[in-house]
Design a protein around this motif. Structure first.
Motif, PDB file in Angstrom:
ATOM      1  N   CYS A  96      33.855  31.272  32.586  1.00  0.00           N
ATOM      2  CA  CYS A  96      33.334  30.436  33.587  1.00  0.00           C
ATOM      3  C   CYS A  96      32.168  29.686  33.124  1.00  0.00           C
ATOM      4  N   ASN A  97      31.769  30.038  31.746  1.00  0.00           N
ATOM      5  CA  ASN A  97      30.568  29.312  31.300  1.00  0.00           C
ATOM      6  C   ASN A  97      29.271  29.482  32.276  1.00  0.00           C
ATOM      7  N   LEU A  98      29.291  30.708  32.659  1.00  0.00           N
ATOM      8  CA  LEU A  98      28.066  31.309  33.405  1.00  0.00           C
ATOM      9  C   LEU A  98      26.900  30.903  32.649  1.00  0.00           C
ATOM     10  N   THR A  99      25.620  30.664  33.367  1.00  0.00           N
ATOM     11  CA  THR A  99      24.381  30.519  32.835  1.00  0.00           C
ATOM     12  C   THR A  99      23.557  32.074  33.138  1.00  0.00           C
ATOM     13  N   ALA A 100      22.377  31.968  32.551  1.00  0.00           N
ATOM     14  CA  ALA A 100      21.481  32.987  32.779  1.00  0.00           C
ATOM     15  C   ALA A 100      21.068  32.834  34.543  1.00  0.00           C
ATOM     16  N   LYS A 101      21.071  31.637  34.911  1.00  0.00           N
ATOM     17  CA  LYS A 101      20.593  31.363  36.337  1.00  0.00           C
ATOM     18  C   LYS A 101      21.917  31.929  37.308  1.00  0.00           C
ATOM     19  N   ASP A 102      23.204  31.767  36.835  1.00  0.00           N
ATOM     20  CA  ASP A 102      24.112  32.213  37.673  1.00  0.00           C
ATOM     21  C   ASP A 102      23.991  33.864  37.566  1.00  0.00           C
ATOM     22  N   GLY A 103      23.736  34.213  36.551  1.00  0.00           N
ATOM     23  CA  GLY A 103      23.378  35.836  36.532  1.00  0.00           C
ATOM     24  C   GLY A 103      22.583  36.389  37.523  1.00  0.00           C
ATOM     25  N   GLU A 104      21.487  35.489  37.823  1.00  0.00           N
ATOM     26  CA  GLU A 104      20.548  35.932  38.605  1.00  0.00           C
ATOM     27  C   GLU A 104      20.970  35.920  39.959  1.00  0.00           C
ATOM     28  N   SER A 105      21.969  34.748  40.190  1.00  0.00           N
ATOM     29  CA  SER A 105      22.436  34.523  41.626  1.00  0.00           C
ATOM     30  C   SER A 105      23.570  35.547  41.731  1.00  0.00           C
ATOM     31  N   LEU A 106      24.018  35.962  40.837  1.00  0.00           N
ATOM     32  CA  LEU A 106      24.964  37.038  40.956  1.00  0.00           C
ATOM     33  C   LEU A 106      24.310  38.550  41.435  1.00  0.00           C
ATOM     34  N   ALA A 107      23.431  38.831  40.626  1.00  0.00           N
ATOM     35  CA  ALA A 107      22.328  39.866  41.177  1.00  0.00           C
ATOM     36  C   ALA A 107      21.837  39.863  42.415  1.00  0.00           C
ATOM     37  N   GLU A 108      21.747  38.605  43.169  1.00  0.00           N
ATOM     38  CA  GLU A 108      21.034  38.640  44.375  1.00  0.00           C
ATOM     39  C   GLU A 108      22.013  38.903  45.681  1.00  0.00           C
ATOM     40  N   ILE A 109      23.411  38.924  45.134  1.00  0.00           N
ATOM     41  CA  ILE A 109      24.387  39.342  46.242  1.00  0.00           C
ATOM     42  C   ILE A 109      24.796  40.734  46.222  1.00  0.00           C
ATOM     43  N   LEU A 110      24.508  41.476  45.119  1.00  0.00           N
ATOM     44  CA  LEU A 110      25.030  42.843  44.772  1.00  0.00           C
ATOM     45  C   LEU A 110      24.739  43.699  46.007  1.00  0.00           C
ATOM     46  N   ASN A 111      23.598  43.444  46.855  1.00  0.00           N
ATOM     47  CA  ASN A 111      23.123  44.254  47.939  1.00  0.00           C
ATOM     48  C   ASN A 111      23.865  44.059  48.962  1.00  0.00           C
ATOM     49  N   VAL A 112      24.924  42.894  49.078  1.00  0.00           N
ATOM     50  CA  VAL A 112      25.460  42.548  50.420  1.00  0.00           C
ATOM     51  C   VAL A 112      26.945  42.631  50.101  1.00  0.00           C
ATOM     52  N   ILE A 113      27.276  43.245  48.971  1.00  0.00           N
ATOM     53  CA  ILE A 113      28.741  43.548  48.529  1.00  0.00           C
ATOM     54  C   ILE A 113      28.935  45.010  48.265  1.00  0.00           C
ATOM     55  N   PRO A 114      28.365  45.972  49.053  1.00  0.00           N
ATOM     56  CA  PRO A 114      28.363  47.206  48.472  1.00  0.00           C
ATOM     57  C   PRO A 114      29.736  48.017  48.376  1.00  0.00           C
ATOM     58  N   ASN A 115      30.694  47.275  48.481  1.00  0.00           N
ATOM     59  CA  ASN A 115      32.079  47.983  48.594  1.00  0.00           C
ATOM     60  C   ASN A 115      33.026  47.596  47.308  1.00  0.00           C
ATOM     61  N   LEU A 116      32.156  46.776  46.395  1.00  0.00           N
ATOM     62  CA  LEU A 116      32.505  46.268  45.217  1.00  0.00           C
ATOM     63  C   LEU A 116      33.177  47.454  44.201  1.00  0.00           C
ATOM     64  N   GLU A 117      34.276  47.252  43.503  1.00  0.00           N
ATOM     65  CA  GLU A 117      34.763  48.297  42.821  1.00  0.00           C
ATOM     66  C   GLU A 117      35.088  47.681  41.257  1.00  0.00           C
ATOM     67  N   VAL A 118      35.469  46.422  41.378  1.00  0.00           N
ATOM     68  CA  VAL A 118      35.558  45.576  40.021  1.00  0.00           C
ATOM     69  C   VAL A 118      34.746  44.422  39.827  1.00  0.00           C
ATOM     70  N   LEU A 119      34.108  44.548  38.823  1.00  0.00           N
ATOM     71  CA  LEU A 119      33.140  43.489  38.434  1.00  0.00           C
ATOM     72  C   LEU A 119      33.431  42.910  36.898  1.00  0.00           C
ATOM     73  N   ASP A 120      34.166  41.548  36.712  1.00  0.00           N
ATOM     74  CA  ASP A 120      34.416  41.101  35.370  1.00  0.00           C
ATOM     75  C   ASP A 120      33.586  40.064  35.175  1.00  0.00           C
ATOM     76  N   LEU A 121      32.902  40.001  34.176  1.00  0.00           N
ATOM     77  CA  LEU A 121      32.070  38.918  33.654  1.00  0.00           C
ATOM     78  C   LEU A 121      32.333  38.262  32.458  1.00  0.00           C
ATOM     79  N   SER A 122      33.363  38.914  31.809  1.00  0.00           N
ATOM     80  CA  SER A 122      33.493  38.823  30.559  1.00  0.00           C
ATOM     81  C   SER A 122      33.802  37.314  29.889  1.00  0.00           C
ATOM     82  N   ILE A 123      33.224  37.205  28.388  1.00  0.00           N
ATOM     83  CA  ILE A 123      33.620  35.748  27.920  1.00  0.00           C
ATOM     84  C   ILE A 123      32.477  34.809  28.634  1.00  0.00           C
ATOM     85  N   ASN A 124      31.313  35.408  29.071  1.00  0.00           N
ATOM     86  CA  ASN A 124      30.358  34.359  29.411  1.00  0.00           C
ATOM     87  C   ASN A 124      29.061  34.764  28.701  1.00  0.00           C
ATOM     88  N   LYS A 125      29.100  33.805  27.556  1.00  0.00           N
ATOM     89  CA  LYS A 125      28.099  34.230  26.352  1.00  0.00           C
ATOM     90  C   LYS A 125      26.696  34.180  26.811  1.00  0.00           C
TER      91      LYS A 125
END
Length: 470
Positions: free
Chosen positions: A130-159
């Protein structure tokens, strides 16, 4: 649904790859009030969905049982991402969200993540390519504490997300139930690997870890495997094309054998695996649950191949073995004889570009005649120009024994051509006795006009994919 050639289903709206128009999306949205039991919506591979999502999301309150939403390759826009974020306040039961292959999401992920609130039930989040940027990575990190049930996370092919992997890794402790982490081709570096290893101590439930095609992590395993060995539930480990060094192999030879639940291991395209003096391949014997071993293009020498062959004697559940692009296999396949006799579950055997000779094919034929390899479904013998016509004759004469074979590839290397020779008749006779065969690769073999017609006649019902081009 009937207009699009799909069967109506009150719980699953599957319009994947249906060439939907903007008008179709609007019409679909108008139907949602009549589908209160709807649990899944798939609009993937419909490019015209992009720019129209708001027409759909404003009606999602009618389907408050929605659990799955798939929107991969829909050309989503910034406005679509915003609309999707607003919908998160409505679809409180959503468990799976797939936004993969939407390149315009890059740089805009925060439009979605800032709307995700505590108590979100997401279990699966895929944002591949999805052409994610470093800023997107930070945005994703910020929500991990509100999705505690997450079982699958796929960020592949975002260089570019590798630059924020340390931040993401720090917050992975908030998803202790994570079972699958895919970071294929994410631009990870050695410091990213260190941060990830620290996070692994919190991910005891992890079943799959894919950090393949991150070439810059090579040389970093010596400081980054302290917690990898603790993943007692890990079933899949993919490290292919990571430029691992001989020093990395030394460390991995101590760690990988401790992964007692491991079923799939991919070390392909790491040349140091084959040349290192450390016994990584020999120690695979301590992983009796292994079902898939991929060691393609690993620079195996006769000594490392011999170590692998001995270890394979202790892998009774092996189903997939890929040794392609290891030239030392040619003339030495006999080293695997004992293992292939014991591997009653083997279904896939890949020996592409291995410098195989007639003796190697004769060995495979002998094994089948003795009742071994009975469950083999896929056999790749491509790019082995070193096999003589006599070798192919012997092989084809015994080919009919592979009753479950569905795919066979005997193609020659690119930029080469060779007459099919006397073995063609033997091949055709065998093919008529292989009812499961659906794929046959014969590229760059030169067929005479009569041979071509016989092959076309064999496949006159077009139920098989037969590839030949000379």
């Amino acid at each position: 649904m009937q207009k699009l050639g799909k069967k109506p289903n009150s719980k699953n709206l599957d319009l994947n790859n249906c060439a939907l128009s903007a008008a179709d999306v609007t019409e679909l949205a108008s139907l949602l009030p009549f589908l209160p039991e709807l649990e899944e919506i798939s609009l993937s591979w419909n490019g015209c969905v992009g720019g129209t999502l708001k027409a759909l999301t404003v009606h999602l309150h009618h389907v408050n049982l929605l659990r799955v939403l798939r929107l991969n390759n829909c050309r989503l826009t910034a406005e679509d991402v915003t609309s999707l974020g607003e919908a998160f306040e409505i679809v409180s039961q959503l468990e799976e969200l797939d936004l993969s292959w939407n390149s315009n999401i890059g740089g805009k992920l925060s439009l979605l993540t800032k709307k995700i609130q505590k108590g979100c039930k997401l279990k699966l989040l895929k944002i591949t390519d999805c052409n994610l940027t470093a800023k997107d990575g930070e945005s994703l990190a910020e929500i991990l504490n509100v999705i505690p049930n997450l079982e699958v996370l796929d960020l592949s092919i975002n260089k570019h997300i590798g630059c924020s992997m340390k931040v993401i890794a720090q917050d992975l402790k908030n998803v202790p139930g994570l079972k699958e982490l895919n970071l294929h081709m994410c631009g990870l570096k050695q410091d990213s690997l260190q941060g990830l290893d620290t996070a692994l101590q919190h991910l005891a439930e992890l079943r799959k870890l894919d950090i393949s095609c991150n070439k810059e992590i090579g040389g970093g395993f010596k400081d980054s495997t302290a917690h990898l060995a603790s993943l007692k539930n890990l079933e899949v480990l993919d490290l292919h094309q990571c430029c691992v060094t001989e020093e990395d192999v030394t460390v991995l030879s101590q760690v990988i054998p401790l992964l007692s639940s491991l079923q799939e291991l991919n070390l392909s395209s790491n040349k140091s695996v084959g040349v290192s003096s450390d016994p990584l391949l020999g120690r695979l014997r301590f992983l009796p649950k292994l079902k898939s071993v991929a060691i393609s293009n690993c620079g195996l020498g006769e000594e490392s191949f011999s170590s692998l062959a001995e270890a394979a004697l202790h892998l009774p559940e092996l189903e997939i073995l890929d040794l392609s692009w290891n030239k030392c296999v040619g003339g030495n396949l006999k080293l695997l004889l004992g293992a292939l006799k014991l591997a009653t579950e083997i279904q896939v055997l890949r020996l592409s570009s291995c410098n195989l000779v007639a003796e190697d094919l004769a060995l495979l034929t002998l094994l089948t005649e003795d009742g071994h390899l009975a469950r083999l479904q896929k056999l790749d013998l491509s790019y082995n120009n070193s096999i003589s016509d006599e070798g192919w004759v012997v092989f084809c004469q015994g080919l009919a024994v592979f009753k479950e074979l569905s795919e066979l590839d005997v193609s020659l290397r690119p930029l080469s051509c060779r007459d099919c020779g006397p073995w063609f008749s033997e091949l055709l006779a065998a093919l008529t006795k292989l009812p499961a065969l659906t794929e046959l690769g014969m590229q760059r073999w030169v067929l005479s006009e009569s041979q071509r017609k016989r092959l076309e006649s064999f496949n006159q019902d077009n139920t098989r994919n037969i590839r030949f081009d000379c």
